[in-house]
Design a protein around this motif. Structure first.
Motif, PDB file in Angstrom:
ATOM      1  N   LYS A 143       0.828  -1.208   0.000  1.00 59.92           N
ATOM      2  CA  LYS A 143       0.000   0.000   0.000  1.00 59.92           C
ATOM      3  C   LYS A 143       0.862   1.258   0.000  1.00 59.92           C
ATOM      4  O   LYS A 143       0.582   2.210  -0.744  1.00 59.92           O
ATOM      5  N   LYS A 144       1.896   1.258   0.820  1.00 63.09           N
ATOM      6  CA  LYS A 144       2.760   2.436   0.900  1.00 63.09           C
ATOM      7  C   LYS A 144       3.531   2.647  -0.399  1.00 63.09           C
ATOM      8  O   LYS A 144       3.670   3.778  -0.889  1.00 63.09           O
ATOM      9  N   LEU A 145       4.039   1.554  -0.962  1.00 66.10           N
ATOM     10  CA  LEU A 145       4.793   1.662  -2.212  1.00 66.10           C
ATOM     11  C   LEU A 145       3.895   2.133  -3.347  1.00 66.10           C
ATOM     12  O   LEU A 145       4.294   2.990  -4.148  1.00 66.10           O
ATOM     13  N   GLN A 146       2.700   1.584  -3.442  1.00 66.21           N
ATOM     14  CA  GLN A 146       1.789   1.982  -4.509  1.00 66.21           C
ATOM     15  C   GLN A 146       1.438   3.462  -4.408  1.00 66.21           C
ATOM     16  O   GLN A 146       1.313   4.150  -5.428  1.00 66.21           O
ATOM     17  N   LYS A 147       1.291   3.952  -3.197  1.00 63.58           N
ATOM     18  CA  LYS A 147       0.985   5.374  -2.983  1.00 63.58           C
ATOM     19  C   LYS A 147       2.122   6.249  -3.503  1.00 63.58           C
ATOM     20  O   LYS A 147       1.891   7.224  -4.239  1.00 63.58           O
ATOM     21  N   GLU A 148       3.360   5.914  -3.131  1.00 65.38           N
ATOM     22  CA  GLU A 148       4.508   6.727  -3.560  1.00 65.38           C
ATOM     23  C   GLU A 148       4.778   6.575  -5.059  1.00 65.38           C
ATOM     24  O   GLU A 148       5.112   7.552  -5.744  1.00 65.38           O
TER      25      GLU A 148
END
Length: 218
Positions: A143-148
């Protein structure tokens, strides 16, 4: 760096290994994002020294260390990336990237200076690279990687993990290679290889059955 251990979930991971992994990630994503080569070099340099607080024996704060021009230049030299910093403009960009990666916004006089509108995308690349190697739980990390990556690539970004259920050496390597070739044809980009599979990034996953194509390639 080789004896300095990254604290967090990956306790036995050295800082040198963390920085190397982050730099490899930056090289891949910055190319995907179409970042100009001169800026890619600066982002790479910032990534190589982004953990300034772990490079300072006195335990200073990242924001203060990033604004210490002499210290920052010294760390860039030690990391072997000082040749990427051609002048004060590049050094200033390194400072801004490191500060904002650490959660500090433009809050000083630099707020009123001209700034490349792409800097948010470049910061997102550095943040994603740092996150990628911190050993977070898979669902949280995704989730964090997809956001960035959505910010960095300026488009929707999704991650897909291809895993093998059993390692059979050479045959497994051939299977993963076949998967990679087929997925690349469908606009997915390999981000990283792990012992049990490979991580890909793309806007979406093909809605057709790829098994026959992978089997034929295998």
């Amino acid at each position: 760096h080789g004896t300095h251990h990254q604290w967090g979930t990956r306790e036995k991971h050295t800082l040198a290994e963390h920085l190397d992994s982050a730099c490899q990630f930056v090289l891949t994503v910055s190319k995907m994002a179409g970042v100009p080569d001169d800026k890619r070099a600066v982002i790479l340099a910032a990534t190589a020294v982004h953990d300034l607080n772990k490079l300072d024996e006195s335990g200073g704060k990242v924001k203060d260390l990033a604004r210490n021009k002499g210290f920052l230049q010294d760390q860039l030299e030690k990391a072997g990336v000082s040749s990427f910093i051609l002048g004060d403009d590049e050094l200033e960009l390194v400072r801004r990237l490191i500060e904002r990666h650490s959660g500090h916004n433009a809050s000083d006089g630099a707020l009123f200076l001209p700034e490349d509108p792409q800097i948010k995308r470049w910061v997102a690349i550095l943040i994603a690279a740092d996150l990628f190697d911190l050993g977070l739980p898979a669902d949280k990390l995704t989730k964090k990687l997809q956001k960035e990556l959505t910010v960095a690539l300026n488009r929707p970004s999704n991650l897909y993990q291809i895993r093998v259920s059993e390692d059979r050496g050479y045959m497994t390597a051939l299977l993963l290679a076949a998967c990679e070739e087929v997925l690349i044809e469908y606009k997915l980009t390999p981000l990283a290889i792990s012992p049990d599979g490979e991580l890909f990034e793309g806007e979406g996953f093909p809605e057709i059955d790829l098994v026959p194509k992978i089997a034929a390639r295998w």
